[in-house]
Design a protein around this motif. Structure first.
Motif, PDB file in Angstrom:
ATOM      1  N   VAL A  49     -25.868 -18.655  10.411  1.00 34.40           N
ATOM      2  CA  VAL A  49     -25.919 -18.053  11.746  1.00 34.40           C
ATOM      3  C   VAL A  49     -25.744 -16.553  11.566  1.00 34.40           C
ATOM      4  CG1 VAL A  49     -24.870 -17.937  14.036  1.00 34.40           C
ATOM      5  CG2 VAL A  49     -24.927 -20.127  12.812  1.00 34.40           C
ATOM      6  N   LEU A  50     -26.623 -15.779  12.210  1.00 32.58           N
ATOM      7  CA  LEU A  50     -26.589 -14.322  12.100  1.00 32.58           C
ATOM      8  C   LEU A  50     -26.662 -13.703  13.481  1.00 32.58           C
ATOM      9  CD1 LEU A  50     -29.080 -15.523  10.057  1.00 32.58           C
ATOM     10  CD2 LEU A  50     -28.774 -13.266   9.140  1.00 32.58           C
ATOM     11  N   GLY A  51     -26.052 -12.540  13.620  1.00 27.08           N
ATOM     12  CA  GLY A  51     -26.262 -11.726  14.802  1.00 27.08           C
ATOM     13  C   GLY A  51     -27.565 -10.956  14.641  1.00 27.08           C
ATOM     14  N   ALA A  52     -28.079 -10.447  15.735  1.00 24.60           N
ATOM     15  CA  ALA A  52     -29.359  -9.735  15.710  1.00 24.60           C
ATOM     16  C   ALA A  52     -29.315  -8.494  14.823  1.00 24.60           C
ATOM     17  CB  ALA A  52     -29.784  -9.355  17.130  1.00 24.60           C
ATOM     18  N   SER A  53     -28.221  -7.746  14.840  1.00 25.66           N
ATOM     19  CA  SER A  53     -28.143  -6.533  14.010  1.00 25.66           C
ATOM     20  C   SER A  53     -28.202  -6.863  12.529  1.00 25.66           C
ATOM     21  CB  SER A  53     -26.858  -5.751  14.317  1.00 25.66           C
ATOM     22  OG  SER A  53     -26.904  -5.224  15.609  1.00 25.66           O
ATOM     23  N   THR A  54     -27.488  -7.905  12.113  1.00 23.95           N
ATOM     24  CA  THR A  54     -27.517  -8.321  10.714  1.00 23.95           C
ATOM     25  C   THR A  54     -28.912  -8.803  10.335  1.00 23.95           C
ATOM     26  OG1 THR A  54     -25.180  -8.919  10.784  1.00 23.95           O
ATOM     27  CG2 THR A  54     -26.501  -9.914   9.026  1.00 23.95           C
ATOM     28  N   TYR A  55     -29.515  -9.587  11.193  1.00 28.90           N
ATOM     29  CA  TYR A  55     -30.858 -10.103  10.953  1.00 28.90           C
ATOM     30  C   TYR A  55     -31.865  -8.954  10.814  1.00 28.90           C
ATOM     31  CZ  TYR A  55     -35.149 -12.811  11.793  1.00 28.90           C
ATOM     32  OH  TYR A  55     -36.404 -13.375  11.704  1.00 28.90           O
ATOM     33  N   ARG A  71     -33.284 -22.993   4.445  1.00 32.52           N
ATOM     34  CA  ARG A  71     -32.130 -23.425   5.235  1.00 32.52           C
ATOM     35  C   ARG A  71     -32.347 -23.036   6.701  1.00 32.52           C
ATOM     36  NH1 ARG A  71     -30.307 -22.014   0.367  1.00 32.52           N
ATOM     37  NH2 ARG A  71     -28.598 -23.172  -0.585  1.00 32.52           N
ATOM     38  N   PRO A  72     -31.968 -23.906   7.623  1.00 32.77           N
ATOM     39  CA  PRO A  72     -32.099 -23.520   9.030  1.00 32.77           C
ATOM     40  C   PRO A  72     -31.179 -22.334   9.344  1.00 32.77           C
ATOM     41  CG  PRO A  72     -30.976 -25.644   8.835  1.00 32.77           C
ATOM     42  CD  PRO A  72     -31.417 -25.250   7.458  1.00 32.77           C
ATOM     43  N   ALA A  73     -31.709 -21.399  10.127  1.00 34.04           N
ATOM     44  CA  ALA A  73     -30.959 -20.192  10.481  1.00 34.04           C
ATOM     45  C   ALA A  73     -31.057 -19.965  11.982  1.00 34.04           C
ATOM     46  CB  ALA A  73     -31.504 -18.987   9.730  1.00 34.04           C
ATOM     47  N   TRP A  74     -29.924 -19.660  12.587  1.00 28.24           N
ATOM     48  CA  TRP A  74     -29.874 -19.316  14.001  1.00 28.24           C
ATOM     49  C   TRP A  74     -29.550 -17.838  14.111  1.00 28.24           C
ATOM     50  CZ3 TRP A  74     -29.086 -24.017  12.100  1.00 28.24           C
ATOM     51  CH2 TRP A  74     -29.589 -25.097  12.812  1.00 28.24           C
ATOM     52  N   VAL A  75     -30.332 -17.133  14.906  1.00 30.13           N
ATOM     53  CA  VAL A  75     -30.114 -15.712  15.150  1.00 30.13           C
ATOM     54  C   VAL A  75     -29.704 -15.566  16.607  1.00 30.13           C
ATOM     55  CG1 VAL A  75     -31.148 -13.412  15.181  1.00 30.13           C
ATOM     56  CG2 VAL A  75     -31.823 -15.065  13.415  1.00 30.13           C
ATOM     57  N   LEU A  76     -28.526 -14.972  16.824  1.00 31.72           N
ATOM     58  CA  LEU A  76     -28.034 -14.766  18.182  1.00 31.72           C
ATOM     59  C   LEU A  76     -28.639 -13.486  18.738  1.00 31.72           C
ATOM     60  CD1 LEU A  76     -24.267 -15.704  17.707  1.00 31.72           C
ATOM     61  CD2 LEU A  76     -26.224 -17.190  18.205  1.00 31.72           C
ATOM     62  N   THR A  77     -29.512 -13.627  19.701  1.00 27.50           N
ATOM     63  CA  THR A  77     -30.212 -12.483  20.278  1.00 27.50           C
ATOM     64  C   THR A  77     -30.810 -12.868  21.624  1.00 27.50           C
ATOM     65  OG1 THR A  77     -31.904 -10.805  19.893  1.00 27.50           O
ATOM     66  CG2 THR A  77     -32.397 -13.028  19.107  1.00 27.50           C
ATOM     67  N   ARG A  80     -37.035 -11.648  21.162  1.00 28.16           N
ATOM     68  CA  ARG A  80     -37.860 -12.333  20.169  1.00 28.16           C
ATOM     69  C   ARG A  80     -38.057 -11.347  19.030  1.00 28.16           C
ATOM     70  NH1 ARG A  80     -38.460 -17.308  19.010  1.00 28.16           N
ATOM     71  NH2 ARG A  80     -40.551 -17.951  18.493  1.00 28.16           N
ATOM     72  N   LEU A  81     -37.766 -11.759  17.817  1.00 31.82           N
ATOM     73  CA  LEU A  81     -37.854 -10.881  16.653  1.00 31.82           C
ATOM     74  C   LEU A  81     -38.833 -11.477  15.639  1.00 31.82           C
ATOM     75  CD1 LEU A  81     -34.026 -10.207  16.349  1.00 31.82           C
ATOM     76  CD2 LEU A  81     -35.761  -8.609  17.169  1.00 31.82           C
ATOM     77  N   PRO A  82     -39.309 -10.669  14.702  1.00 33.77           N
ATOM     78  CA  PRO A  82     -40.223 -11.191  13.674  1.00 33.77           C
ATOM     79  C   PRO A  82     -39.553 -12.294  12.851  1.00 33.77           C
ATOM     80  CG  PRO A  82     -40.017  -8.794  13.521  1.00 33.77           C
ATOM     81  CD  PRO A  82     -39.024  -9.254  14.535  1.00 33.77           C
ATOM     82  N   VAL A  83     -40.365 -13.164  12.296  1.00 34.05           N
ATOM     83  CA  VAL A  83     -39.864 -14.271  11.485  1.00 34.05           C
ATOM     84  C   VAL A  83     -40.481 -14.185  10.090  1.00 34.05           C
ATOM     85  CG1 VAL A  83     -39.781 -16.787  11.256  1.00 34.05           C
ATOM     86  CG2 VAL A  83     -39.598 -15.731  13.521  1.00 34.05           C
ATOM     87  N   PRO A  84     -39.644 -14.147   9.042  1.00 30.31           N
ATOM     88  CA  PRO A  84     -40.179 -14.100   7.675  1.00 30.31           C
ATOM     89  C   PRO A  84     -40.939 -15.390   7.332  1.00 30.31           C
ATOM     90  CG  PRO A  84     -37.824 -13.611   7.700  1.00 30.31           C
ATOM     91  CD  PRO A  84     -38.184 -14.105   9.063  1.00 30.31           C
ATOM     92  N   PRO A  85     -41.935 -15.283   6.463  1.00 34.01           N
ATOM     93  CA  PRO A  85     -42.648 -16.487   6.026  1.00 34.01           C
ATOM     94  C   PRO A  85     -41.699 -17.451   5.312  1.00 34.01           C
ATOM     95  CG  PRO A  85     -43.611 -14.486   5.055  1.00 34.01           C
ATOM     96  CD  PRO A  85     -42.424 -14.078   5.842  1.00 34.01           C
ATOM     97  N   ILE A 114     -21.440 -18.225   8.630  1.00 35.37           N
ATOM     98  CA  ILE A 114     -21.547 -17.206   9.676  1.00 35.37           C
ATOM     99  C   ILE A 114     -21.734 -15.900   8.907  1.00 35.37           C
ATOM    100  CG2 ILE A 114     -20.498 -16.155  11.697  1.00 35.37           C
ATOM    101  CD1 ILE A 114     -21.037 -19.237  11.897  1.00 35.37           C
ATOM    102  N   VAL A 115     -22.988 -15.465   8.789  1.00 32.24           N
ATOM    103  CA  VAL A 115     -23.332 -14.337   7.931  1.00 32.24           C
ATOM    104  C   VAL A 115     -22.802 -13.031   8.513  1.00 32.24           C
ATOM    105  CG1 VAL A 115     -25.244 -13.073   6.870  1.00 32.24           C
ATOM    106  CG2 VAL A 115     -25.373 -15.554   7.092  1.00 32.24           C
ATOM    107  N   GLY A 116     -22.836 -12.894   9.788  1.00 31.86           N
ATOM    108  CA  GLY A 116     -22.354 -11.670  10.411  1.00 31.86           C
ATOM    109  C   GLY A 116     -23.257 -11.290  11.550  1.00 31.86           C
ATOM    110  N   GLY A 117     -22.871 -10.237  12.118  1.00 30.31           N
ATOM    111  CA  GLY A 117     -21.754  -9.378  11.831  1.00 30.31           C
ATOM    112  C   GLY A 117     -20.465  -9.827  12.495  1.00 30.31           C
ATOM    113  N   GLY A 118     -19.582  -8.837  12.598  1.00 25.91           N
ATOM    114  CA  GLY A 118     -18.263  -9.092  13.157  1.00 25.91           C
ATOM    115  C   GLY A 118     -18.288  -9.700  14.549  1.00 25.91           C
ATOM    116  N   PRO A 119     -19.127  -9.199  15.474  1.00 23.02           N
ATOM    117  CA  PRO A 119     -19.159  -9.798  16.809  1.00 23.02           C
ATOM    118  C   PRO A 119     -19.586 -11.267  16.796  1.00 23.02           C
ATOM    119  CG  PRO A 119     -20.099  -7.603  16.900  1.00 23.02           C
ATOM    120  CD  PRO A 119     -19.899  -7.933  15.444  1.00 23.02           C
TER     121      PRO A 119
END
Length: 178
Positions: A49-55, A71-77, A80-85, A114-119
């Protein structure tokens, strides 16, 4: 059962990035001293799980290099952001409890990082969904920047369960919550 783990490096004065989201202070230490330790940690990670800034930092600083594999990843935002291949990215906003449950299910019998960030870590802590903090304190002080854990409420007491010193002066502290 899967654990929710906030695995992160911080300055001695509690910052995970400088005031401009930079990590030059951390990158100066290299990763050779930590690689084996990191590899053991990462082998037990089933979802992230990542925050948008970390992502966005990862996408900007490591273009074309998605380090989390399939691995499944959730981005809190809210955007809509780009997605890597070759990645399994899901975007989420609002309450972190449904994200926590989805990530736990996605992790299978492994842990959720929980990759980050702090928030992001603070939201999981305040929702009662952060089991461990694995903080590697680097021998440097920043004076200001992005805090390790910017909580809005009083947190539970953390219990130190182990420390791991590294040859370059860094020390990992592992804390359990509750």
């Amino acid at each position: 059962m899967a654990k929710f783990q906030y695995y992160v490096a911080a300055s001695l004065d509690g910052f995970i990035a400088d005031e401009h989201h930079g990590l030059e202070w951390l990158l100066q230490f290299g990763f050779d001293a930590f690689q084996e330790h990191y590899d053991r940690f990462f082998a037990d990670v089933g979802a992230v799980v990542l925050g948008a800034s970390t992502y966005e930092w990862i996408l900007r600083e490591q273009p074309g290099n998605w380090d989390f594999g399939a691995r499944p990843a959730w981005v809190l935002t809210h955007r809509r952001l780009p997605v890597p291949p070759d990645s399994d990215i899901r975007f989420a906003s609002g309450d972190v409890l449904p994200v926590a449950e989805a990530a736990r299910a996605g992790a299978g019998d492994r842990n959720v990082w929980i990759v980050g960030g702090g928030p992001t870590a603070a939201q999981f802590l305040e929702a009662g969904r952060l089991d461990e903090l694995l903080v590697t304190y680097m021998p440097v002080a920043l004076g200001r920047g992005r805090p390790l854990l910017p909580v809005a409420t009083v947190t539970p007491r953390f219990t130190l369960v182990r420390t791991t010193p590294f040859p370059n002066g860094a020390v990992e502290h592992v804390y359990r919550t509750g």
